[in-house]
Design a protein around this motif. Sequence first.
Motif, PDB file in Angstrom:
ATOM      1  N   PHE A 197      22.803 -43.059 -27.422  1.00 55.53           N
ATOM      2  CA  PHE A 197      23.568 -42.554 -27.607  1.00 55.53           C
ATOM      3  C   PHE A 197      24.337 -41.942 -25.979  1.00 55.53           C
ATOM      4  O   PHE A 197      25.427 -42.719 -25.625  1.00 55.53           O
ATOM      5  CB  PHE A 197      24.058 -40.926 -27.974  1.00 55.53           C
ATOM      6  N   VAL A 244      17.555 -40.734 -30.242  1.00 51.56           N
ATOM      7  CA  VAL A 244      19.186 -40.701 -30.592  1.00 51.56           C
ATOM      8  C   VAL A 244      19.473 -40.202 -28.876  1.00 51.56           C
ATOM      9  O   VAL A 244      20.698 -41.245 -29.150  1.00 51.56           O
ATOM     10  CB  VAL A 244      19.253 -40.103 -31.348  1.00 51.56           C
ATOM     11  N   SER A 271      23.626 -44.855 -32.788  1.00 50.99           N
ATOM     12  CA  SER A 271      22.476 -43.710 -32.579  1.00 50.99           C
ATOM     13  C   SER A 271      23.281 -42.460 -34.139  1.00 50.99           C
ATOM     14  O   SER A 271      22.159 -42.099 -34.618  1.00 50.99           O
ATOM     15  CB  SER A 271      23.572 -42.432 -31.703  1.00 50.99           C
ATOM     16  N   ALA A 272      23.821 -42.879 -34.574  1.00 46.85           N
ATOM     17  CA  ALA A 272      24.038 -41.661 -35.984  1.00 46.85           C
ATOM     18  C   ALA A 272      23.149 -42.850 -37.310  1.00 46.85           C
ATOM     19  O   ALA A 272      22.463 -42.211 -37.974  1.00 46.85           O
ATOM     20  CB  ALA A 272      25.631 -42.066 -36.800  1.00 46.85           C
ATOM     21  N   ALA A 273      23.174 -44.001 -37.121  1.00 46.96           N
ATOM     22  CA  ALA A 273      22.158 -44.438 -38.461  1.00 46.96           C
ATOM     23  C   ALA A 273      20.697 -44.102 -37.304  1.00 46.96           C
ATOM     24  O   ALA A 273      19.798 -44.040 -38.662  1.00 46.96           O
ATOM     25  CB  ALA A 273      22.106 -46.414 -37.846  1.00 46.96           C
ATOM     26  N   TYR A 274      20.536 -44.157 -36.414  1.00 44.00           N
ATOM     27  CA  TYR A 274      18.681 -44.645 -35.508  1.00 44.00           C
ATOM     28  C   TYR A 274      18.375 -42.628 -36.512  1.00 44.00           C
ATOM     29  O   TYR A 274      17.446 -42.441 -35.671  1.00 44.00           O
ATOM     30  CB  TYR A 274      18.919 -43.808 -34.587  1.00 44.00           C
ATOM     31  N   LEU A 275      19.974 -41.517 -36.124  1.00 48.51           N
ATOM     32  CA  LEU A 275      19.123 -40.083 -36.859  1.00 48.51           C
ATOM     33  C   LEU A 275      19.198 -39.807 -38.187  1.00 48.51           C
ATOM     34  O   LEU A 275      18.315 -39.161 -37.872  1.00 48.51           O
ATOM     35  CB  LEU A 275      20.849 -39.600 -36.406  1.00 48.51           C
ATOM     36  N   ILE A 276      19.997 -41.246 -38.745  1.00 46.92           N
ATOM     37  CA  ILE A 276      19.390 -40.754 -40.417  1.00 46.92           C
ATOM     38  C   ILE A 276      18.165 -41.125 -40.663  1.00 46.92           C
ATOM     39  O   ILE A 276      17.312 -40.680 -41.115  1.00 46.92           O
ATOM     40  CB  ILE A 276      20.789 -41.866 -40.567  1.00 46.92           C
ATOM     41  N   ALA A 319      27.730 -45.714 -30.099  1.00 46.04           N
ATOM     42  CA  ALA A 319      28.157 -44.062 -31.854  1.00 46.04           C
ATOM     43  C   ALA A 319      27.468 -44.396 -32.877  1.00 46.04           C
ATOM     44  O   ALA A 319      26.842 -43.273 -33.160  1.00 46.04           O
ATOM     45  CB  ALA A 319      29.507 -43.932 -31.817  1.00 46.04           C
ATOM     46  N   ALA A 320      27.443 -45.908 -33.466  1.00 41.04           N
ATOM     47  CA  ALA A 320      27.586 -45.818 -35.070  1.00 41.04           C
ATOM     48  C   ALA A 320      25.849 -46.298 -35.222  1.00 41.04           C
ATOM     49  O   ALA A 320      24.965 -45.694 -35.807  1.00 41.04           O
ATOM     50  CB  ALA A 320      28.113 -47.084 -35.452  1.00 41.04           C
TER      51      ALA A 320
END
Length: 467
Positions: free
Chosen positions: A173, A169, A327-332, A324-325
Motif C-alpha cells: 500500500f 500488505v 493491497s486488498a488482494a494480498y491482505l485476503i 489499493a486493489a
Amino acid sequence: MSQDASETGAAGGTLVIPGEMAARVDRLPMSFMAWEICMIVQVGWAIAASTDGIASRMYPYVWLPAKEITHTQYDVLYAFQVGISILIGAYALGWLADKIGRRKALILSAVLAGVFIWPFGYVTNYPALIILSIADTLGFAGYLAINVVYMSEIMGPRVRPRVMMVSQVVCIFLLEVILTGLIPHWWFPSQYKAYLWLLAGLNIVVAVVLFFRMPESPRWLEARERRDQARRIVEQMETRVKKRHPVLPEPDLSPHQVVAEEKTPWWAPFGRQYIVATILLLIVMALGYGGIVYGGLSQAALFISITRGYSAGFFFALYAWAGAAASAAYLINSFFGDRFERKWTQLFGAILFAGGWWGVYETHNTAALCTFFILSVVGAVLWLWSMYVYIPINYPTRMRSLGTGWTDGVGHLGAWGGVLIAGALFVATNPRNFVIFITIPCALVPGLLVAFFGKSQRRRTLEELAH
C-alpha cells in the motif's frame, strides 16, 4: 540449556549443532515485537523500492517532453536500473549480509538508496545517467536480498506467514498507492525534484530507525558460532514476549539442526543439495522479471499516456487505485493463502497479470482499460511478493542471503534483457508482439514452472526446508 554441550560433530571448519536459538525463536507466539520489527523492515523496503526504476517515471513526463532522452536510451537506462544495478547490489549486499550480519547490511542498503536517488533531478547527460543508473538501485537490491531473509529468521513457522504477509500488505500500500501513485499524481511533472528529495530523505530516516530498533538475527549469529551474542538477543526477545505471554513452551530442538561455519563460499547455492532449486529459481525469476515485473511496467506509462493519450495525473491515479486493489488482494491472501501452497498463488498471479494486459491491449474505453490494468497490477503483486517470501526459505541460514542474491539478484538479468526486448517490440513492431512477449514466455511459463516443479513449503521450519 547449554548450546555448547549440544554440539554433534565437526569437519573442515563446519559444525553441525542442534539449533537452540532457532528453536527458542520458533516457539515464540505472535507478539507486538514481531509486528514492530516486520513493520519497520517492510516500511523501509517500500521506501527503498520507490527508488527502483525511477526512469519509468522520469522519461514519459520529464525527459521525453524536454527531448533530452530518446526511447532507446530510456530502455537502456531502465534496464541498467532494474537489471545490472540490482544484480550487483543483490549479490554484493546479500554476500555482505551473510558475512557481517543482516542488521548492518540492511542499514547500509537504506543509506545507499537515499544517496543515489536525488541526483536524477539534476543530471541530463546520457553517459552520466548510465553511471547513475548503475548506482541507483544498489540499496533497493540489498533490501531484496535481505529483508525477507531477516523476517523469516526471527519468527517461527506458525507466526511467520500471518505477520510477514500482513506487513507486506502495508508495504504494498505504501509503495504502490502513496509513494509511486498519489505523490507522483500530485507532484509530476511540475515538482519532480521535490519528489526525488523526499525519497532520499525518507531512506535516510529509515536507516536511523533500523540502527536503533532492529536486533541482529539470532539464527545468523548462531550459524556463525557467535552463540553468546545470539543467546543475549533471544533472551531480550523472550523478555518482551513474556509481558503478554508469561509462560512459553519448551523449545523443540529435533527439527532445528543447524550447520554452523565461519565462512560460506560464494558458490554454495550451486552445491549438490541446492543446485536444482537454484537453477529453477534463476529461470523463473529471469523470465518473471522480464515480463510480470519490469517488462510490462517499462512501457505501461508510455502505452497509457502516449499511445492512448491519457495524462500523467491520470496514469499515476490509476496506478494508485491498482495498488489499493493489489493491497486488498494480498491482505485476503495473508488470511487465507496459508491454506494452500504459496506456489499456487504465484501461478494465479501470473494468469491474472497475463489476462489483465491482454484486456488493456484489446479494449479502447476508459472503464475497461482501468479495470484490466488494475487486474494486471494485482496479478503482478501476488506473483512477486509471494516469490519474495518463497525464495529465501529454500536455503539454510548460513547461505540464505547469498542464495537469494544469486536467484533473485542474478534473475534481474532477465529484467535487463526483458526490458530491452519489450522496448524494441513496443516501438519497432505492433504493440501486440510486446504483449505476447510479456504475457506468455515471461508470465505464464514462469508461473507454471514454479507451480509444478517448485518445493512445497507450507508449515515447515526453515531448517527442515533447507535439507
